[in-house]
Design an enzyme around this catalytic site. Structure first.
Site, mmCIF file in Angstrom:
data_model
loop_
_atom_site.group_PDB
_atom_site.id
_atom_site.type_symbol
_atom_site.label_atom_id
_atom_site.label_comp_id
_atom_site.label_asym_id
_atom_site.label_seq_id
_atom_site.Cartn_x
_atom_site.Cartn_y
_atom_site.Cartn_z
ATOM 1 N N ASP A 125 39.032 41.803 50.198
ATOM 2 C CA ASP A 125 40.391 41.181 49.735
ATOM 3 C C ASP A 125 41.333 42.078 49.748
ATOM 4 O O ASP A 125 42.729 41.667 49.478
ATOM 5 C CB ASP A 125 39.980 40.753 48.051
ATOM 6 C CG ASP A 125 38.766 39.653 48.084
ATOM 7 O OD1 ASP A 125 38.462 39.099 49.106
ATOM 8 O OD2 ASP A 125 38.465 39.581 46.881
ATOM 9 N N GLY A 166 37.951 35.513 48.236
ATOM 10 C CA GLY A 166 39.263 36.002 47.700
ATOM 11 C C GLY A 166 39.465 35.737 46.137
ATOM 12 O O GLY A 166 39.713 34.567 45.831
ATOM 13 N N ARG A 167 38.685 36.335 45.458
ATOM 14 C CA ARG A 167 38.537 36.140 43.852
ATOM 15 C C ARG A 167 39.899 35.853 43.084
ATOM 16 O O ARG A 167 40.357 35.212 42.552
ATOM 17 C CB ARG A 167 37.553 37.250 43.260
ATOM 18 C CG ARG A 167 37.744 36.835 41.788
ATOM 19 C CD ARG A 167 36.655 37.827 41.035
ATOM 20 N NE ARG A 167 35.113 37.596 41.442
ATOM 21 C CZ ARG A 167 34.463 36.550 40.507
ATOM 22 N NH1 ARG A 167 34.709 36.212 39.506
ATOM 23 N NH2 ARG A 167 33.249 36.492 40.975
ATOM 24 N N THR A 195 36.986 46.754 50.510
ATOM 25 C CA THR A 195 37.136 45.245 49.932
ATOM 26 C C THR A 195 37.784 44.504 50.971
ATOM 27 O O THR A 195 38.831 44.582 51.374
ATOM 28 C CB THR A 195 37.722 45.081 48.647
ATOM 29 O OG1 THR A 195 37.820 43.660 48.391
ATOM 30 C CG2 THR A 195 38.973 45.643 48.468
#
Length: 384
Positions: free
Chosen positions: A156, A199-200, A154
């Site tokens: 992130d 970047g949740r 991921t």
């Protein structure tokens, strides 16, 4: 031995390097490797009663098939965000419609079909490469009795249980490059630039990219911000800069104090809307508050575009090799990981047992809205 492999969730650079490492190592042991196309949608779309018509959902992997794939980004297996546990009836392949009981949420769990497909194809071990969603479902299959090995990826870098995920280094490198490139246009017009990054829930990408690019301010997903105070800081930054411009980096999941995440578009079959838009909202607010024109730029998919950097190639190949070596030793039900700088394994369900977020006290000044490394000695190479 027959190994299955798939990539789920968002694409990142390094996936092909990992697929190649798994395939080559497995072939050296005389094992067969079958790739499922489009993440969990691959096995879900495969019809054991029509194997010839279902071959399109598979990719037979050998040395020739993977010879050059690590030179490219993305994934040759393609990917989706399909979650077999929470499928909407109309999204199912026709041959599966009406075969599962609806839950209270109006979704169906197709896991029995997934397991049937693996049994039909003679899959001994499934290697799944993905983020939280993909790996959480892999852990569920492990509990159902399927032998699985998980590999975290991921941008992130937010999969719990590992210090590093495939794709993170390239995403940061791309972000630093584009942030610095935007200085020319921003400075030429004496503006404030707002750069929005993926970047949740985790702001590590924005934190590290802003730190390395030496942006004036950084807004991360973990810390709600006050637009008025940020405007004052950026106006001052601009005046202190001889070129009369300022730069702020913002996570797509950042929230205004007392506000919510910015989303857009229709919800997907799992009820999730796309995150994004905080950059444009912030740019408008900054212009209103300061009278200074802003440039807003969402880097979005540019962060995950192109070939992986050297670090992502190294980790991807390391994870792929580790997975096969452990399978050869008879071990499954784990996730490959980097822990304290060393390759390691952790239980497959660790990814769902916690949340990996920026350590704000150690790495961020929540009042000044910028990275602040409280202490370097003994801290990890990546700021989490």
């Amino acid at each position: 031995m027959r190994i299955g492999i798939l990539t789920g969730g968002g694409d990142v650079p390094g996936l092909n390097s990992c697929i190649k490492a798994v395939t080559r190592r497995a072939n050296e042991l005389g094992w067969e490797v079958i790739g499922f196309r489009r993440g969990w949608a691959g096995p879900m779309s495969y019809n054991p009663d029509d194997p010839e018509g279902s071959e399109q959902h598979l990719m037979r992997l050998d040395g020739e098939a993977v010879r050059t794939i690590d030179r490219m980004g993305g994934t040759v297996l393609h990917t989706t965000r399909t979650d077999p546990q929470w499928m909407v009836e109309e999204k199912l392949p026709d041959f599966l419609k009406g075969k599962f009981k609806l839950s209270d949420k109006g979704t169906v769990d197709t896991t029995p079909h997934i397991l049937r497909v693996f049994e039909h194809l003679g899959i001994d071990v499934m290697v799944t490469i993905g983020g939280d969603g993909t790996l959480t479902y892999a852990a569920q299959l492990h509990r159902e009795g399927m032998k699985v090995v998980s590999i975290p990826k991921t941008m992130d870098n937010d999969v719990f249980g590992t210090d590093y995920c495939i794709g993170f280094s390239t995403a940061v490198s791309r972000s630093v490059e584009y942030i610095n490139a935007l200085r020319t246009s921003t400075g030429s017009h004496e503006r404030i630039a707002v750069v929005e990054l993926f970047g949740r829930h985790s702001g590590e990408t924005a934190l590290l990219a802003s730190y390395l690019a030496d942006a004036d301010r950084a807004i991360i997903a973990e810390v709600p911000f006050d637009p008025a105070r940020l405007a004052e800081l950026l106006a001052a930054d601009r005046m202190e800069n001889p070129a009369r411009y300022a730069m702020v980096v913002v996570s797509e999941g950042a929230k205004v104090e007392g506000g919510k995440e910015m989303t857009y578009g229709q919800a997907d079959e799992y009820g999730r809307k796309r995150l994004g838009g905080i950059g444009h909202l912030l740019g408008e607010e900054l212009t209103k508050a300061t009278g200074i024109d802003t440039i807003t730029q969402s880097l979005a998919y540019l962060m995950r575009a192109g070939a992986p950097d050297a670090l992502d190639q190294m980790v991807a190949k390391g994870f792929g090799t580790l997975a096969v070596q452990e399978i050869a030793e008879g071990r499954t039900g784990f996730m490959t990981a980097l822990r304290d700088g060393n390759y390691a394994t952790v239980p497959a369900d660790v990814c769902a047992s916690g949340r990996k977020r920026v350590d704000v006290d150690a790495f961020y000044d929540a009042q000044a809205y910028r990275p602040r490394i409280a202490r370097v000695l003994g801290t990890p190479m990546y700021l989490y």
